[in-house]
Scaffold this motif. Structure first.
Motif, PDB file in Angstrom:
ATOM      1  N   THR A  37      15.415  10.016 -15.518  1.00 52.51           N
ATOM      2  CA  THR A  37      15.923   9.678 -14.192  1.00 52.51           C
ATOM      3  C   THR A  37      15.379  10.729 -13.227  1.00 52.51           C
ATOM      4  OG1 THR A  37      17.916  10.960 -14.534  1.00 52.51           O
ATOM      5  CG2 THR A  37      18.043   8.625 -15.041  1.00 52.51           C
ATOM      6  N   ARG A  38      15.149  10.301 -12.039  1.00 47.95           N
ATOM      7  CA  ARG A  38      14.541  11.210 -11.071  1.00 47.95           C
ATOM      8  C   ARG A  38      14.846  10.695  -9.672  1.00 47.95           C
ATOM      9  NH1 ARG A  38       8.049  12.183 -10.947  1.00 47.95           N
ATOM     10  NH2 ARG A  38       8.441  13.283 -12.895  1.00 47.95           N
ATOM     11  N   THR A  39      14.973  11.627  -8.758  1.00 50.68           N
ATOM     12  CA  THR A  39      15.064  11.249  -7.346  1.00 50.68           C
ATOM     13  C   THR A  39      13.725  11.544  -6.707  1.00 50.68           C
ATOM     14  OG1 THR A  39      17.410  11.771  -7.275  1.00 50.68           O
ATOM     15  CG2 THR A  39      16.280  11.593  -5.180  1.00 50.68           C
ATOM     16  N   ALA A  40      13.114  10.503  -6.186  1.00 52.74           N
ATOM     17  CA  ALA A  40      11.801  10.653  -5.562  1.00 52.74           C
ATOM     18  C   ALA A  40      11.939  10.380  -4.068  1.00 52.74           C
ATOM     19  CB  ALA A  40      10.816   9.670  -6.185  1.00 52.74           C
ATOM     20  N   HIS A  41      10.952  10.822  -3.330  1.00 47.83           N
ATOM     21  CA  HIS A  41      10.956  10.569  -1.893  1.00 47.83           C
ATOM     22  C   HIS A  41      10.091   9.361  -1.588  1.00 47.83           C
ATOM     23  CE1 HIS A  41      12.164  14.871  -2.068  1.00 47.83           C
ATOM     24  NE2 HIS A  41      13.089  14.373  -1.282  1.00 47.83           N
ATOM     25  N   ALA A  42      10.633   8.459  -0.821  1.00 48.70           N
ATOM     26  CA  ALA A  42       9.938   7.202  -0.553  1.00 48.70           C
ATOM     27  C   ALA A  42       8.616   7.458   0.161  1.00 48.70           C
ATOM     28  CB  ALA A  42      10.819   6.297   0.304  1.00 48.70           C
ATOM     29  N   PRO A  43       7.584   6.754  -0.258  1.00 49.66           N
ATOM     30  CA  PRO A  43       6.300   6.849   0.441  1.00 49.66           C
ATOM     31  C   PRO A  43       6.383   6.145   1.795  1.00 49.66           C
ATOM     32  CG  PRO A  43       6.201   5.143  -1.240  1.00 49.66           C
ATOM     33  CD  PRO A  43       7.557   5.796  -1.358  1.00 49.66           C
ATOM     34  N   GLU A  44       5.377   6.361   2.603  1.00 47.56           N
ATOM     35  CA  GLU A  44       5.363   5.731   3.930  1.00 47.56           C
ATOM     36  C   GLU A  44       4.967   4.264   3.836  1.00 47.56           C
ATOM     37  OE1 GLU A  44       3.070   7.744   6.828  1.00 47.56           O
ATOM     38  OE2 GLU A  44       4.020   9.685   6.435  1.00 47.56           O
ATOM     39  N   GLY A  45       5.301   3.548   4.873  1.00 52.52           N
ATOM     40  CA  GLY A  45       4.798   2.184   5.011  1.00 52.52           C
ATOM     41  C   GLY A  45       5.450   1.181   4.085  1.00 52.52           C
ATOM     42  N   LEU A  46       6.677   1.440   3.689  1.00 52.18           N
ATOM     43  CA  LEU A  46       7.348   0.525   2.770  1.00 52.18           C
ATOM     44  C   LEU A  46       8.265  -0.395   3.553  1.00 52.18           C
ATOM     45  CD1 LEU A  46       8.713   2.041  -0.532  1.00 52.18           C
ATOM     46  CD2 LEU A  46       7.436  -0.060  -0.150  1.00 52.18           C
ATOM     47  N   GLY A  47       7.733  -1.524   3.953  1.00 46.99           N
ATOM     48  CA  GLY A  47       8.563  -2.452   4.684  1.00 46.99           C
ATOM     49  C   GLY A  47       7.754  -3.172   5.730  1.00 46.99           C
ATOM     50  N   SER A  48       8.462  -3.948   6.494  1.00 51.06           N
ATOM     51  CA  SER A  48       7.768  -4.722   7.508  1.00 51.06           C
ATOM     52  C   SER A  48       8.692  -4.844   8.688  1.00 51.06           C
ATOM     53  CB  SER A  48       7.429  -6.090   6.950  1.00 51.06           C
ATOM     54  OG  SER A  48       8.622  -6.700   6.523  1.00 51.06           O
ATOM     55  N   LEU A  50      11.288  -6.182  10.227  1.00 49.09           N
ATOM     56  CA  LEU A  50      12.720  -6.040  10.434  1.00 49.09           C
ATOM     57  C   LEU A  50      13.386  -4.985   9.575  1.00 49.09           C
ATOM     58  CD1 LEU A  50      13.758  -9.781  10.787  1.00 49.09           C
ATOM     59  CD2 LEU A  50      13.944  -8.015  12.530  1.00 49.09           C
ATOM     60  N   VAL A  51      12.783  -4.655   8.455  1.00 46.74           N
ATOM     61  CA  VAL A  51      13.503  -3.780   7.549  1.00 46.74           C
ATOM     62  C   VAL A  51      12.516  -2.933   6.765  1.00 46.74           C
ATOM     63  CG1 VAL A  51      13.618  -5.501   5.710  1.00 46.74           C
ATOM     64  CG2 VAL A  51      15.382  -3.756   5.850  1.00 46.74           C
ATOM     65  N   LEU A  52      12.895  -1.670   6.530  1.00 44.70           N
ATOM     66  CA  LEU A  52      11.990  -0.795   5.793  1.00 44.70           C
ATOM     67  C   LEU A  52      12.774   0.266   5.032  1.00 44.70           C
ATOM     68  CD1 LEU A  52      11.910   2.069   7.573  1.00 44.70           C
ATOM     69  CD2 LEU A  52      10.397   0.734   8.991  1.00 44.70           C
ATOM     70  N   VAL A  53      12.088   0.860   4.071  1.00 42.70           N
ATOM     71  CA  VAL A  53      12.615   2.023   3.382  1.00 42.70           C
ATOM     72  C   VAL A  53      12.091   3.234   4.156  1.00 42.70           C
ATOM     73  CG1 VAL A  53      12.603   3.357   1.240  1.00 42.70           C
ATOM     74  CG2 VAL A  53      12.564   0.851   1.152  1.00 42.70           C
ATOM     75  N   PRO A  54      12.972   4.042   4.733  1.00 38.48           N
ATOM     76  CA  PRO A  54      12.482   5.158   5.541  1.00 38.48           C
ATOM     77  C   PRO A  54      11.630   6.109   4.694  1.00 38.48           C
ATOM     78  CG  PRO A  54      14.875   4.891   5.766  1.00 38.48           C
ATOM     79  CD  PRO A  54      14.433   3.999   4.643  1.00 38.48           C
ATOM     80  N   ALA A  55      10.497   6.511   5.245  1.00 38.93           N
ATOM     81  CA  ALA A  55       9.631   7.431   4.522  1.00 38.93           C
ATOM     82  C   ALA A  55      10.401   8.721   4.232  1.00 38.93           C
ATOM     83  CB  ALA A  55       8.388   7.727   5.348  1.00 38.93           C
ATOM     84  N   GLY A  56      10.287   9.179   3.015  1.00 42.06           N
ATOM     85  CA  GLY A  56      10.944  10.416   2.640  1.00 42.06           C
ATOM     86  C   GLY A  56      12.375  10.250   2.154  1.00 42.06           C
ATOM     87  N   ALA A  57      12.911   9.038   2.275  1.00 41.54           N
ATOM     88  CA  ALA A  57      14.283   8.811   1.818  1.00 41.54           C
ATOM     89  C   ALA A  57      14.374   8.958   0.301  1.00 41.54           C
ATOM     90  CB  ALA A  57      14.738   7.411   2.234  1.00 41.54           C
ATOM     91  N   ASP A  58      15.564   9.285  -0.169  1.00 39.05           N
ATOM     92  CA  ASP A  58      15.756   9.456  -1.606  1.00 39.05           C
ATOM     93  C   ASP A  58      15.716   8.110  -2.325  1.00 39.05           C
ATOM     94  OD1 ASP A  58      15.986  12.122  -1.321  1.00 39.05           O
ATOM     95  OD2 ASP A  58      18.162  12.215  -1.619  1.00 39.05           O
ATOM     96  N   VAL A  59      14.907   8.041  -3.340  1.00 36.45           N
ATOM     97  CA  VAL A  59      14.822   6.853  -4.184  1.00 36.45           C
ATOM     98  C   VAL A  59      15.286   7.262  -5.576  1.00 36.45           C
ATOM     99  CG1 VAL A  59      13.294   5.117  -5.186  1.00 36.45           C
ATOM    100  CG2 VAL A  59      12.856   5.976  -2.870  1.00 36.45           C
ATOM    101  N   ALA A  60      16.296   6.595  -6.070  1.00 34.47           N
ATOM    102  CA  ALA A  60      16.818   6.919  -7.400  1.00 34.47           C
ATOM    103  C   ALA A  60      16.071   6.100  -8.448  1.00 34.47           C
ATOM    104  CB  ALA A  60      18.317   6.625  -7.451  1.00 34.47           C
ATOM    105  N   LEU A  61      15.399   6.792  -9.331  1.00 37.59           N
ATOM    106  CA  LEU A  61      14.624   6.126 -10.378  1.00 37.59           C
ATOM    107  C   LEU A  61      15.324   6.319 -11.711  1.00 37.59           C
ATOM    108  CD1 LEU A  61      11.071   7.429  -9.377  1.00 37.59           C
ATOM    109  CD2 LEU A  61      11.996   5.138  -8.963  1.00 37.59           C
TER     110      LEU A  61
END
Ligand code: ZN
Ligand code: ZN
Length: 194
Positions: A37-48, A50-61
């Motif tokens: 398990t790992r917490t990663a930071h979201a890459p840029e450009g994930l979304g379109s 109306l909705v996106l994953v903010p770059a750098g946000a915590d992603v729980a893997l």
């Protein structure tokens, strides 16, 4: 074939380090596996739009890496926050997206092997870059019409006011509003005469 470039210029091995996993401990031994398990930071450009994953946000893997004869099979899930706008009333909203994936990362093919197709993923030596798989899974999972709440009434089509604020009695007496009467009677096809 131009399709070979469809994955963009990022190539392999250039992903954010947060999504790169070292497979050495599996020893390329089919049957060996590792949970991580790992917490990663979201890459840029994930979304379109109306909705996106903010770059750098915590992603729980939450992942399992399993060595198989052709490579490493990754099974797991990722949870990422979403920000966006309600598709109906355009209010800001926050939400989250959870994706599951199962992806085979193959050992690099021998030079003599047939050309590989674009869909395949490869290990870079002992490095497994999960970012492309994560990205693809999230993009597929993004809501096309995110809503601030399921029963969001949206905006008044006539004046644009938020109906959630304006209340159920909001209206414009459409049938009697004289400004709209003439427009309604206009028959556009009448204009196509010579
Ligand atoms: Zn809304
Ligand atoms: Zn209105």
């Amino acid at each position: 074939m131009s399709g070979a470039h469809s994955q963009g210029p990022s190539g392999h091995g250039r992903g954010s380090g947060d999504f790169v996993f070292d497979m050495r401990s599996l020893g390329r031994q089919p049957g060996s596996f590792r949970d991580e398990t790992r917490t990663a930071h979201a890459p840029e450009g994930l979304g379109s739009g109306l909705v996106l994953v903010p770059a750098g946000a915590d992603v729980a893997l939450d992942l399992r890496f399993e060595a198989v004869s052709e490579g490493v099979l990754v099974t797991g899930s990722a949870v990422a926050p979403l920000t966006g706008e309600c598709a109906r009333c355009l209010d800001p909203l926050t939400s989250s997206v959870e994706v599951g994936f199962q992806e085979l990362y193959r050992y690099l093919p021998d030079p003599g092997e047939d050309e590989t197709d674009d869909e395949e993923r490869f290990l870079d030596g002992d490095r497994l870059d999960l970012e492309p798989a994560f990205r693809d899974a999230v993009v597929l999972a993004l809501p096309l019409s995110p809503l601030c709440r399921e029963d969001c009434p949206g905006l008044c089509p006539a004046c644009g006011v938020r109906l959630a604020d304006a209340g159920p009695l909001h209206g414009h007496g459409e049938e009697t509003d004289p400004r709209w009467g003439p427009l309604r009677q206009l028959d556009v096809s009448d204009r196509v005469e010579d």
